[in-house]
Motif scaffolding. Structure first.
Motif, mmCIF file in Angstrom:
data_model
loop_
_atom_site.group_PDB
_atom_site.id
_atom_site.type_symbol
_atom_site.label_atom_id
_atom_site.label_comp_id
_atom_site.label_asym_id
_atom_site.label_seq_id
_atom_site.Cartn_x
_atom_site.Cartn_y
_atom_site.Cartn_z
ATOM 1 N N UNK A 112 -4.539 -49.117 -28.477
ATOM 2 C CA UNK A 112 -5.861 -48.899 -29.051
ATOM 3 C C UNK A 112 -6.609 -47.864 -28.211
ATOM 4 N N UNK A 113 -7.652 -47.311 -28.786
ATOM 5 C CA UNK A 113 -8.448 -46.315 -28.070
ATOM 6 C C UNK A 113 -9.025 -46.890 -26.780
ATOM 7 N N UNK A 114 -9.545 -48.115 -26.847
ATOM 8 C CA UNK A 114 -10.123 -48.738 -25.655
ATOM 9 C C UNK A 114 -9.064 -48.926 -24.571
ATOM 10 N N UNK A 115 -7.848 -49.289 -24.981
ATOM 11 C CA UNK A 115 -6.776 -49.474 -24.009
ATOM 12 C C UNK A 115 -6.326 -48.143 -23.416
ATOM 13 N N UNK A 116 -6.277 -47.100 -24.230
ATOM 14 C CA UNK A 116 -5.929 -45.767 -23.727
ATOM 15 C C UNK A 116 -6.910 -45.322 -22.650
ATOM 16 N N UNK A 117 -8.198 -45.536 -22.908
ATOM 17 C CA UNK A 117 -9.223 -45.152 -21.941
ATOM 18 C C UNK A 117 -9.067 -45.933 -20.647
ATOM 19 N N UNK A 118 -8.919 -47.256 -20.769
ATOM 20 C CA UNK A 118 -8.822 -48.102 -19.574
ATOM 21 C C UNK A 118 -7.567 -47.770 -18.768
ATOM 22 N N UNK A 119 -6.442 -47.593 -19.453
ATOM 23 C CA UNK A 119 -5.191 -47.334 -18.744
ATOM 24 C C UNK A 119 -5.207 -45.948 -18.097
ATOM 25 N N UNK A 120 -5.806 -44.971 -18.757
ATOM 26 C CA UNK A 120 -5.915 -43.630 -18.174
ATOM 27 C C UNK A 120 -6.749 -43.667 -16.899
ATOM 28 N N UNK A 121 -7.866 -44.363 -16.937
ATOM 29 C CA UNK A 121 -8.722 -44.441 -15.755
ATOM 30 C C UNK A 121 -8.025 -45.190 -14.622
ATOM 31 N N UNK A 122 -7.230 -46.190 -14.954
ATOM 32 C CA UNK A 122 -6.546 -46.973 -13.930
ATOM 33 C C UNK A 122 -5.352 -46.202 -13.356
ATOM 34 N N UNK A 123 -4.459 -45.737 -14.237
ATOM 35 C CA UNK A 123 -3.200 -45.159 -13.776
ATOM 36 C C UNK A 123 -3.321 -43.704 -13.358
ATOM 37 N N UNK A 124 -4.072 -42.912 -14.119
ATOM 38 C CA UNK A 124 -4.199 -41.489 -13.817
ATOM 39 C C UNK A 124 -5.409 -41.223 -12.929
ATOM 40 N N UNK A 125 -6.483 -41.948 -13.195
ATOM 41 C CA UNK A 125 -7.694 -41.733 -12.409
ATOM 42 C C UNK A 125 -7.724 -42.481 -11.093
ATOM 43 N N UNK A 126 -6.928 -43.532 -10.988
ATOM 44 C CA UNK A 126 -6.902 -44.293 -9.752
ATOM 45 C C UNK A 126 -8.080 -45.220 -9.572
ATOM 46 N N UNK A 127 -8.864 -45.466 -10.630
ATOM 47 C CA UNK A 127 -9.990 -46.386 -10.530
ATOM 48 C C UNK A 127 -9.482 -47.820 -10.534
ATOM 49 N N UNK A 128 -10.161 -48.666 -9.821
ATOM 50 C CA UNK A 128 -9.804 -50.084 -9.827
ATOM 51 C C UNK A 128 -10.320 -50.726 -11.112
ATOM 52 N N UNK A 129 -9.790 -51.896 -11.416
ATOM 53 C CA UNK A 129 -10.253 -52.632 -12.591
ATOM 54 C C UNK A 129 -11.751 -52.912 -12.493
ATOM 55 N N UNK A 130 -12.215 -53.247 -11.308
ATOM 56 C CA UNK A 130 -13.647 -53.526 -11.123
ATOM 57 C C UNK A 130 -14.494 -52.281 -11.370
ATOM 58 N N UNK A 131 -14.022 -51.125 -10.919
ATOM 59 C CA UNK A 131 -14.772 -49.879 -11.133
ATOM 60 C C UNK A 131 -14.870 -49.548 -12.619
ATOM 61 N N UNK A 132 -13.779 -49.731 -13.344
ATOM 62 C CA UNK A 132 -13.797 -49.460 -14.786
ATOM 63 C C UNK A 132 -14.748 -50.420 -15.488
ATOM 64 N N UNK A 133 -14.705 -51.681 -15.099
ATOM 65 C CA UNK A 133 -15.579 -52.683 -15.711
ATOM 66 C C UNK A 133 -17.046 -52.353 -15.472
ATOM 67 N N UNK A 134 -17.375 -51.942 -14.253
ATOM 68 C CA UNK A 134 -18.776 -51.576 -13.961
ATOM 69 C C UNK A 134 -19.200 -50.368 -14.769
ATOM 70 N N UNK A 135 -18.303 -49.413 -14.920
ATOM 71 C CA UNK A 135 -18.653 -48.193 -15.636
ATOM 72 C C UNK A 135 -18.952 -48.464 -17.099
#
Length: 403
Positions: A112-135
């Motif tokens: 899904x689009x939401x999953x693509x965004x989250x996975x890109x930020x985690x795997x490619x961007x190196x953001x932690x799960x907590x950072x993505x959640x705050x954003x």
């Protein structure tokens, strides 16, 4: 962000790509790399950065992945020897940069689009799960579930970690650019919450798009997207007052715009339009450049902007393109022409009831002198956005429309 954090964030996608290419299995490799990054964050500040930090991370992540495999007793005897032999030495590390391949995997069409965004930020961007959640102002558990489901879907789809053939690459690359565009837009104008901007998201989108542009410097749409982000984000210092209240483009102090970002974005889109066939991101960047070239709002070349929107409508029609074009029509032909066009545009279900439609209609009614009707539309717009700064701005305009 410390220097260690910046280095780890830059290396994360390269390390993950290398480990996935070597061992396969995105989900287990991603977990192993996260543990390697955590180990580096603990050890490097105390012991110093290794001579080859990328190799250190690859080695550590590979060992951790092998430990995960060994923990499965059914596989232990069968796999132990094979995987033990695959532990990479600290030297040499391949010069191949698989970041684009990793980007494509994170934007797999099964997600899904939401999953693509989250996975890109985690795997490619190196953001932690907590950072993505705050954003995104969502619970950390929600982001964790999205990422977990995304990895499971990738595994179930049988997706391979490889660069697709040329006839498939264009379509997949378009998805990558769309995901980066979504990340930037959410950072530049947050869809909900108390803040207008989420700087960490817009900054990360620019960083990742720069990375992609470095990998494919001849791609016009990647360059166009990067230029669009730079030309747009350059205005951020003038978009809010000290209290955080929204300041629309026409009222901004343009001396506060970031001159370095403006210059870089302008040079990039100028060069790209001369060398590549025009695409949607390039045209949007060109529109942003026209706005940014005007020293005052009243100096804006709206005829050029309308011509660019006409091209954009042909190449990539969409509800927000339609709405923005209507504003350009109104600036050239008058508010009544804009209102007439707006009435026709509302036949699109994507625009019917959208808060920006009410906001545009309110502005045009205000210009016509129908302040009572404008007040109603401003209040409707305020009631249909979850962004607190937008709500406050629209309600303030509703008060002004009562004059």
């Amino acid at each position: 962000m410390s220097s260690f954090d910046g280095l780890l964030r830059d290396l994360a996608p390269q390390v993950l790509a290398a480990v996935v290419r070597r061992h396969g299995g995105f989900d287990t490799c991603e977990d192993a790399v996260q543990e390697a990054l955590l180990a580096a964050a603990v050890q490097w500040p105390a012991e110093g950065v290794p001579d080859n930090p990328k190799a250190w991370l690859i080695t550590t992540a590979s060992r951790r992945r092998i430990e995960m495999w060994r923990s499965d007793s059914a596989r232990a005897r069968r796999e132990e020897t094979v995987f033990a032999r695959s532990i990479p030495d600290a030297e040499p590390v391949s010069d191949v940069d698989d970041t684009l391949t990793l980007h494509l995997l994170c934007c797999h069409p099964a997600l899904t689009e939401a999953s693509q965004v989250a996975l890109t930020l985690r795997a490619v961007g190196g953001l932690s799960t907590a950072e993505i959640a705050r954003a995104f102002l969502v619970p950390e558990s929600t982001v964790a579930q999205r990422i977990s489901r995304a990895k499971q879907r990738i595994k179930a789809s049988g997706a391979e970690f490889r660069m697709p053939p040329p006839d498939e690459l264009a379509g997949q690359l378009a998805t990558v650019l769309h995901v980066l565009y979504l990340i930037f837009n959410e950072g530049y104008t947050a869809s909900s919450g108390e803040s207008l901007n989420r700087v960490e998201l817009s900054a990360e989108a620019i960083r990742l798009t720069r990375q992609l542009h470095a990998l494919l410097p001849g791609d016009g749409e990647i360059a166009g997207l990067l230029a669009l982000m730079l030309l747009t984000d350059a205005r951020r210092p003038a978009r809010t007052d000290p209290s955080g209240a929204l300041i629309p483009l026409a009222d901004q102090d343009r001396t506060l715009w970031d001159p370095a970002m403006l210059a870089e974005g302008d040079a990039l889109i100028s060069a790209t339009l001369r060398s590549a066939p025009p695409g949607p991101y390039q045209l949007q960047a060109a529109i942003a450049a026209v706005h940014d070239h005007a020293a005052r709002a009243e100096d804006t070349d709206w005829r050029q902007i309308l011509a660019l929107y006409d091209m954009l409508t042909t190449l990539a029609p969409g509800p927000m393109i339609t709405l923005n074009r209507i504003v350009a029509v109104a600036m050239i032909h008058g508010p009544q022409a804009g209102l007439d066009a707006l009435t026709g545009a509302e036949a699109d279900p994507a625009l019917a009831g959208h808060h920006r439609v009410h906001a545009v209609r309110a502005h045009l009614l205000d210009l016509l002198g129908d302040h009572t009707a404008a007040r109603v539309q401003y209040k409707l717009a305020a009631s249909r956005t979850l962004s607190k700064p937008e709500q406050r701005y629209l309600l303030a305009r509703a008060g002004g429309a009562m004059r």
